[in-house]
Scaffold this motif. Structure first.
Motif, PDB file in Angstrom:
ATOM      1  N   ALA A   1      35.624  57.131  38.991  1.00  0.00           N
ATOM      2  CA  ALA A   1      34.663  58.205  38.720  1.00  0.00           C
ATOM      3  C   ALA A   1      33.238  57.689  38.890  1.00  0.00           C
ATOM      4  O   ALA A   1      32.320  58.458  39.176  1.00  0.00           O
ATOM      5  N   VAL A   2      33.048  56.368  38.719  1.00  0.00           N
ATOM      6  CA  VAL A   2      31.733  55.767  38.942  1.00  0.00           C
ATOM      7  C   VAL A   2      31.599  55.289  40.387  1.00  0.00           C
ATOM      8  O   VAL A   2      30.597  55.549  41.054  1.00  0.00           O
ATOM      9  N   THR A   3      32.629  54.571  40.896  1.00  0.00           N
ATOM     10  CA  THR A   3      32.443  53.922  42.202  1.00  0.00           C
ATOM     11  C   THR A   3      32.485  54.902  43.379  1.00  0.00           C
ATOM     12  O   THR A   3      31.750  54.689  44.350  1.00  0.00           O
TER      13      THR A   3
ATOM     14  N   GLY B   1      35.438  42.136  44.010  1.00  0.00           N
ATOM     15  CA  GLY B   1      36.864  41.849  44.063  1.00  0.00           C
ATOM     16  C   GLY B   1      37.089  40.504  43.406  1.00  0.00           C
ATOM     17  O   GLY B   1      36.575  39.484  43.879  1.00  0.00           O
ATOM     18  N   ILE B   2      37.825  40.489  42.290  1.00  0.00           N
ATOM     19  CA  ILE B   2      37.930  39.242  41.527  1.00  0.00           C
ATOM     20  C   ILE B   2      38.624  38.152  42.347  1.00  0.00           C
ATOM     21  O   ILE B   2      38.198  36.998  42.350  1.00  0.00           O
ATOM     22  N   SER B   3      39.695  38.513  43.075  1.00  0.00           N
ATOM     23  CA  SER B   3      40.381  37.486  43.858  1.00  0.00           C
ATOM     24  C   SER B   3      39.478  36.954  44.964  1.00  0.00           C
ATOM     25  O   SER B   3      39.492  35.764  45.281  1.00  0.00           O
ATOM     26  N   GLY B   4      38.662  37.826  45.540  1.00  0.00           N
ATOM     27  CA  GLY B   4      37.736  37.392  46.579  1.00  0.00           C
ATOM     28  C   GLY B   4      36.641  36.503  46.019  1.00  0.00           C
ATOM     29  O   GLY B   4      36.253  35.502  46.635  1.00  0.00           O
ATOM     30  N   ILE B   5      36.117  36.876  44.843  1.00  0.00           N
ATOM     31  CA  ILE B   5      35.054  36.082  44.211  1.00  0.00           C
ATOM     32  C   ILE B   5      35.603  34.705  43.832  1.00  0.00           C
ATOM     33  O   ILE B   5      34.984  33.673  44.116  1.00  0.00           O
ATOM     34  N   LEU B   6      36.809  34.687  43.223  1.00  0.00           N
ATOM     35  CA  LEU B   6      37.404  33.406  42.826  1.00  0.00           C
ATOM     36  C   LEU B   6      37.759  32.573  44.056  1.00  0.00           C
ATOM     37  O   LEU B   6      37.496  31.365  44.098  1.00  0.00           O
ATOM     38  N   GLY B   7      38.337  33.222  45.072  1.00  0.00           N
ATOM     39  CA  GLY B   7      38.705  32.505  46.289  1.00  0.00           C
ATOM     40  C   GLY B   7      37.490  31.908  46.974  1.00  0.00           C
ATOM     41  O   GLY B   7      37.518  30.764  47.432  1.00  0.00           O
ATOM     42  N   GLY B   8      36.394  32.662  47.023  1.00  0.00           N
ATOM     43  CA  GLY B   8      35.175  32.167  47.634  1.00  0.00           C
ATOM     44  C   GLY B   8      34.589  30.998  46.857  1.00  0.00           C
ATOM     45  O   GLY B   8      34.130  30.014  47.425  1.00  0.00           O
ATOM     46  N   ALA B   9      34.623  31.111  45.524  1.00  0.00           N
ATOM     47  CA  ALA B   9      34.071  30.045  44.671  1.00  0.00           C
ATOM     48  C   ALA B   9      34.909  28.775  44.809  1.00  0.00           C
ATOM     49  O   ALA B   9      34.369  27.679  44.995  1.00  0.00           O
ATOM     50  N   LEU B  10      36.235  28.912  44.735  1.00  0.00           N
ATOM     51  CA  LEU B  10      37.114  27.739  44.837  1.00  0.00           C
ATOM     52  C   LEU B  10      37.092  27.157  46.236  1.00  0.00           C
ATOM     53  O   LEU B  10      37.267  25.963  46.432  1.00  0.00           O
ATOM     54  N   GLY B  11      36.897  28.030  47.242  1.00  0.00           N
ATOM     55  CA  GLY B  11      36.926  27.576  48.623  1.00  0.00           C
ATOM     56  C   GLY B  11      35.613  26.967  49.077  1.00  0.00           C
ATOM     57  O   GLY B  11      35.468  26.609  50.243  1.00  0.00           O
ATOM     58  N   GLY B  12      34.639  26.889  48.173  1.00  0.00           N
ATOM     59  CA  GLY B  12      33.380  26.247  48.516  1.00  0.00           C
ATOM     60  C   GLY B  12      32.509  27.049  49.458  1.00  0.00           C
ATOM     61  O   GLY B  12      31.749  26.495  50.251  1.00  0.00           O
ATOM     62  N   GLU B  13      32.608  28.399  49.394  1.00  0.00           N
ATOM     63  CA  GLU B  13      31.704  29.226  50.198  1.00  0.00           C
ATOM     64  C   GLU B  13      30.265  28.870  49.845  1.00  0.00           C
ATOM     65  O   GLU B  13      29.952  28.629  48.675  1.00  0.00           O
TER      66      GLU B  13
ATOM     67  N   VAL C   1      39.543  49.346  42.860  1.00  0.00           N
ATOM     68  CA  VAL C   1      38.313  49.951  42.337  1.00  0.00           C
ATOM     69  C   VAL C   1      37.241  50.072  43.422  1.00  0.00           C
ATOM     70  O   VAL C   1      36.631  51.130  43.591  1.00  0.00           O
ATOM     71  N   CYS C   2      37.028  48.982  44.196  1.00  0.00           N
ATOM     72  CA  CYS C   2      35.945  49.004  45.187  1.00  0.00           C
ATOM     73  C   CYS C   2      36.385  49.604  46.519  1.00  0.00           C
ATOM     74  O   CYS C   2      35.678  50.428  47.096  1.00  0.00           O
ATOM     75  N   GLY C   3      37.558  49.198  47.009  1.00  0.00           N
ATOM     76  CA  GLY C   3      38.025  49.699  48.304  1.00  0.00           C
ATOM     77  C   GLY C   3      38.301  51.189  48.262  1.00  0.00           C
ATOM     78  O   GLY C   3      37.876  51.937  49.147  1.00  0.00           O
ATOM     79  N   ILE C   4      39.012  51.631  47.225  1.00  0.00           N
ATOM     80  CA  ILE C   4      39.234  53.076  47.091  1.00  0.00           C
ATOM     81  C   ILE C   4      37.896  53.759  46.808  1.00  0.00           C
ATOM     82  O   ILE C   4      37.649  54.879  47.252  1.00  0.00           O
ATOM     83  N   GLY C   5      36.997  53.052  46.099  1.00  0.00           N
ATOM     84  CA  GLY C   5      35.656  53.581  45.864  1.00  0.00           C
ATOM     85  C   GLY C   5      34.915  53.858  47.164  1.00  0.00           C
ATOM     86  O   GLY C   5      34.098  54.776  47.245  1.00  0.00           O
ATOM     87  N   ARG C   6      35.217  53.057  48.207  1.00  0.00           N
ATOM     88  CA  ARG C   6      34.613  53.284  49.539  1.00  0.00           C
ATOM     89  C   ARG C   6      35.489  54.183  50.392  1.00  0.00           C
ATOM     90  O   ARG C   6      35.215  54.398  51.570  1.00  0.00           O
ATOM     91  N   LEU C   7      36.608  54.669  49.798  1.00  0.00           N
ATOM     92  CA  LEU C   7      37.577  55.530  50.485  1.00  0.00           C
ATOM     93  C   LEU C   7      38.138  54.840  51.725  1.00  0.00           C
ATOM     94  O   LEU C   7      38.384  55.471  52.757  1.00  0.00           O
TER      95      LEU C   7
END
Lengths: 139, 139
Positions: free
Chosen positions: A55-57, B32-44, B106-112
């Motif tokens: 509803a927010v995103t 995206g939590i998995s993306g944020i964690l993956g990027g952080a652990l992967g040394g982005e 939440v984000c992907g569906i938020g962008r439809l």
């Protein structure tokens, strides 16, 4: 200005996100597994969380992207892939199986680290191993 | 069906949505939590914002429980082999599938985004099938 973008804003957003997970019951594996168990006493909490978030995103992202750039960044970092390929669905399938086995997806697993119980610590360690294994599998 | 107290999950979902909207609208980032964690652990490079978000995410639950007075959720009774397998599959699957409940749901569906809708349906269905098999065929 830089500390605002790299520390303060993401830290506050993480706090709000984690608080949202906690008050909605998403860090409780029983609530999540109750949603995934369609043959028992179905718990709709996760659906309510999704509805509240979307509803927010949905309107918010649409409005935000009408601007030429984010308020404090040069550009929007958005995924560019658009095709629904086997890799996407295989990954989602593997993730769903792991999710259903224990009841943590990545956000709640990280949020539950604060309890200092061994279960979330072990889960996050195994999750990090899975992330590294996936990275190696791409080579 | 358990319909009691859906206002807390709805409120939690709104907070999650507000966090994701701020990340996109201000910093141009997908939460995206998995993306944020993956990027952080992967040394982005420039991962300061990722670590700051993760730190906030971990501290969000104690903050919410301190405000609300709610108890810390008890860990699931599942044993360590299940936790290791589940965590590994969640880490591997979310990176392979390019997202998790937050990034796609939440984000992907938020962008439809059709990709995210397909991934979300897949991991929820896989989670439901896994719970069904675990609770009704093996116990």
């Amino acid at each position: 200005m830089n500390a605002l973008k790299t520390v303060l804003i993401p830290l506050i957003c993480g706090l709000v996100f984690g608080a949202g997970l906690a008050i909605s019951g998403m860090t409780d594996t029983r609530v999540v597994l109750g949603f995934l168990d369609i043959s028992g006493d179905w718990n709709p909490a996760l659906l309510a969380v999704m509805i509240g978030a979307l509803a927010v995103t949905i309107p918010g992202f649409w409005l935000a992207q009408k601007r030429p750039r984010p308020a404090l960044a040069a550009k929007f970092h958005l995924p560019t892939a658009t095709n629904i390929e086997p890799r996407l669905l295989t990954g989602a399938l593997v993730f769903g199986i792991g999710w259903g086995l224990y009841g943590y997806c990545p956000g709640p697993a990280l949020a539950a680290l604060s309890t200092l119980s061994w279960q979330p610590l072990l889960f996050v360690a195994a999750m990090a191993a899975g992330i590294y294994a996936e990275r190696l599998s791409r080579r | 069906m358990q319909m009691t107290a859906l206002y807390a999950p709805l409120l939690g979902g709104l907070l999650i949505g507000l966090s994701a909207l701020t990340m996109l609208g201000v910093l141009g980032r997908i939460t995206g939590i998995s993306g944020i964690l993956g990027g952080a652990l992967g040394g982005e490079p420039n991962s300061g914002w990722r670590w700051a978000f993760i730190a906030g995410l971990v501290l969000g639950q104690p903050l919410a429980l301190w405000v609300s007075g709610a108890p810390v959720p008890a860990p699931s009774a599942a044993g360590w082999p299940v936790i290791i397998i589940a965590g590994f599959l969640v880490g591997f699957g979310t990176r392979c599938g390019g997202g998790c409940t937050s990034g796609h749901g939440v984000c992907g569906i938020g962008r439809l985004a059709p990709r995210s809708i397909a991934a979300t349906i897949t991991f929820i269905a896989a989670g439901m099938a896994t719970v069904y098999v675990g609770r009704h065929l093996f116990s």
